[in-house]
Design an enzyme around this catalytic site. Structure first.
Site, mmCIF file in Angstrom:
data_model
loop_
_atom_site.group_PDB
_atom_site.id
_atom_site.type_symbol
_atom_site.label_atom_id
_atom_site.label_comp_id
_atom_site.label_asym_id
_atom_site.label_seq_id
_atom_site.Cartn_x
_atom_site.Cartn_y
_atom_site.Cartn_z
ATOM 1 N N SER B 140 0.836 -1.195 0.000
ATOM 2 C CA SER B 140 0.000 0.000 0.000
ATOM 3 C C SER B 140 0.882 1.261 0.000
ATOM 4 O O SER B 140 1.633 1.452 -0.937
ATOM 5 C CB SER B 140 -0.923 -0.062 1.224
ATOM 6 O OG SER B 140 -2.013 0.805 1.083
ATOM 7 N N ASP B 293 -8.761 -6.198 -4.680
ATOM 8 C CA ASP B 293 -8.394 -4.926 -4.066
ATOM 9 C C ASP B 293 -9.198 -3.779 -4.682
ATOM 10 O O ASP B 293 -9.051 -3.469 -5.860
ATOM 11 C CB ASP B 293 -6.894 -4.692 -4.275
ATOM 12 C CG ASP B 293 -6.316 -3.640 -3.337
ATOM 13 O OD1 ASP B 293 -7.072 -2.750 -2.914
ATOM 14 O OD2 ASP B 293 -5.120 -3.726 -3.029
ATOM 15 N N HIS B 322 -7.795 -5.520 0.033
ATOM 16 C CA HIS B 322 -6.565 -4.788 0.362
ATOM 17 C C HIS B 322 -5.998 -5.187 1.723
ATOM 18 O O HIS B 322 -4.799 -5.182 1.947
ATOM 19 C CB HIS B 322 -6.868 -3.287 0.335
ATOM 20 C CG HIS B 322 -5.639 -2.434 0.388
ATOM 21 N ND1 HIS B 322 -4.728 -2.374 -0.644
ATOM 22 C CD2 HIS B 322 -5.150 -1.615 1.355
ATOM 23 C CE1 HIS B 322 -3.742 -1.545 -0.318
ATOM 24 N NE2 HIS B 322 -3.982 -1.073 0.888
#
Lengths: 348, 348
Positions: B140, B293, B322
């Site tokens: 991320s 995601d 995610h």
């Protein structure tokens, strides 16, 4: 602001059906319920050419007319008698914003999808004398109403086309609807629903932005898919299109609609048994899903569709995701017209 | 509340590197910048076995340790010298919450991904004397930092594995990050960032709920995928897991991180030319995407990956979307370990 928005000038012409007092699924009562509706075309002699099309979240019948009705379209007024009906709480039918005290604003009773469908049934059968609709269709919350119609009144629905919606809200969808509600209620100006006119503009903007972030496909933003509408960048599009849509609307109306959306569940008809509820459907059924829909992913829609005897699932792609419903994507609209035309041509 | 949360007791043990004064990409200056970090394993004689792993949004090095580091894992302290580093603004490194006046709270300067990477470069080269890292990886916002490392210092990165993130934020992702920011700032108790301790709990809850609605896959909610963690229903999971994670954190810290996330753009290195920036990368590159995601869809990640010479895209599915990054899905973690092990075995 709200009353100017919810006007015949902007959303008419529409007629109003007096549905009378309605006992609600919540145990409450809607007194003197009104359904605003608009019709196109003429009812034939045996009343076999009627189509019912209820509204979606935050929409009125005007957008349905603009996006779906016209000569040469599937919903052709030269062939069909098309009834567009405003759902309860949308600002034209009975709503928090247009009901006098004491049942106005935050005191307006809780409404369910089933309540809407029972009120619409009165309009269709008592007012128009129609016993069987050629087609019931709707997008999003309109799909919820379509499923409910076909399961609740299986003999009154010849064909049904729920678009981009499910028969029973999934857990994720409930959470999403709840975040939209909280975007509005967390504005302190909301004041438990007893706000001054225009005061909740921050909450409405937050609601619009949350809606934009999840209601359109990622690709729409990443490829500047909105450029054809004349917007210049993400901010310009979100403000000019999405905030512009929601800002003039009444916060209590939107919350009533979002709760109705959140709690939609056709299996209330059968004690919580979804397979039994959808198994009741006798209509020829085309369930339409949008590939890029984040609100109602095709897998969730397919799970419902598979419980409907003899039904078909149709998937149509659009960069606009859920908001393809608005008629902003000509290719998507053409494909859906094609599906609806085929369904209407199917003997039922 | 915040200072108890950002403690050695909860997130340590960690050391602090004094990075000194940093000229920031914004034109501002971070005075007396500090990077909190934790190491595992031993640096070998030729300093060729070092791995750098920066944190993601709202995370600290403790979760990286728990989810990724251990004997038999790809990140094996018996083979590698693993440096886990807290990004600026996460509450352990220099942050709005731990900086004395006048640069505290809302007066803390704006930080970019590039600022973090330049500070980390000082830690790696000046403190440890490492000239080339065997691997830089991160999930991320950690992926954003990984891309930046490999493009900014191509000779200092032998291998890179950005996971579930992009090199330049897409328009949709920017909008999503902005809604998270606004969920906090729209709480009036936020008071332009000069809030009383604990006062912004409504905003933090709204932020957590918006995060939950978009950060996990739809399927996680719809199949009660959280049941294995002991939660009973959606509300219980969202409060017990997601709100629980965010509520003790500092609102200004989260906003600083979310802005850094929103504005990440490795092409600042090359005047806005993303292909040129990613074309600078010399590292053996495995870009990892999570199929489900919503924050960083595989297509967006693939678009960046294709601009990196000789790179590979690896897609791994997880119902957690995610948040698989957190280590909550053993299958996903095993698959990622396998990819990282293969990458580390590749001569570079």
């Amino acid at each position: 602001m709200s009353s100017e928005y919810y006007s015949q000038a902007l959303h008419g012409p529409f007629d109003v059906f007096e549905a009378g007092d309605l006992d609600l699924e919540s145990g409450g009562k809607l007194r003197g319920g009104k359904l605003a509706y608009a019709t196109f075309g003429a009812l034939n002699a045996d009343k076999s050419n009627a189509i019912l099309f209820p509204t979606w979240y935050s929409g009125t019948t005007k957008i349905l007319e603009q996006a779906y009705v016209g000569p040469g379209r599937a919903l052709d007024p030269e062939k069909y008698f098309i009834i567009l009906v405003n759902q309860i709480g949308n600002g034209l039918s009975s709503s928090p914003s247009n009901t006098p005290a004491p049942f106005n604003a935050a005191a307006f009773p809780k409404i369910s999808i089933g309540d809407d469908v029972r009120a619409q049934y009165k309009l269709v059968t008592e007012h128009f004398g129609i016993t069987r609709l050629a087609l019931v269709l709707g997008g999003s919350m309109g799909a919820q109403q379509s499923f409910e119609w076909a399961a609740r009144y299986p003999d009154a629905v010849a064909r049904v086309a729920p678009i981009a919606g499910t028969a029973r809200e999934t857990a994720h969808n409930r959470l999403l609807a709840q975040t939209f509600i909280e975007a509005i209620t967390s504005d302190r100006a909301f004041d438990d629903g007893w706000y001054a006119p225009g005061a909740v503009h921050r909450g409405l903007r937050a609601h619009a932005r949350a809606f934009a972030a999840s209601g359109f496909s990622q690709k729409l933003f990443n490829t500047r898919g909105w450029a054809g509408l004349g917007f210049t960048d993400t901010e310009d599009f979100v403000a000019g299109f999405v905030e512009n849509h929601f800002l003039p609307q009444d916060p209590n109306n939107l919350i009533l609609l979002a709760r109705k959306w959140r709690d939609a569940d056709v299996s209330r008809l059968t004690g919580g048994d979804l397979a039994a509820a959808l198994g009741r459907i006798k209509a020829k059924t085309a369930v339409i899903a949008i590939d890029e829909d984040v609100f109602f992913p095709p897998e969730d829609i397919a799970a419902d569709q598979q419980l409907i005897p003899g039904s078909a699932l149709k998937r149509v792609s659009s960069i606009w995701g859920h908001l393809a419903l608005f008629g902003v994507d000509p290719d998507w609209s053409r494909a859906v017209d094609h599906i609806l035309t085929g369904l209407l041509a199917t003997p039922a």
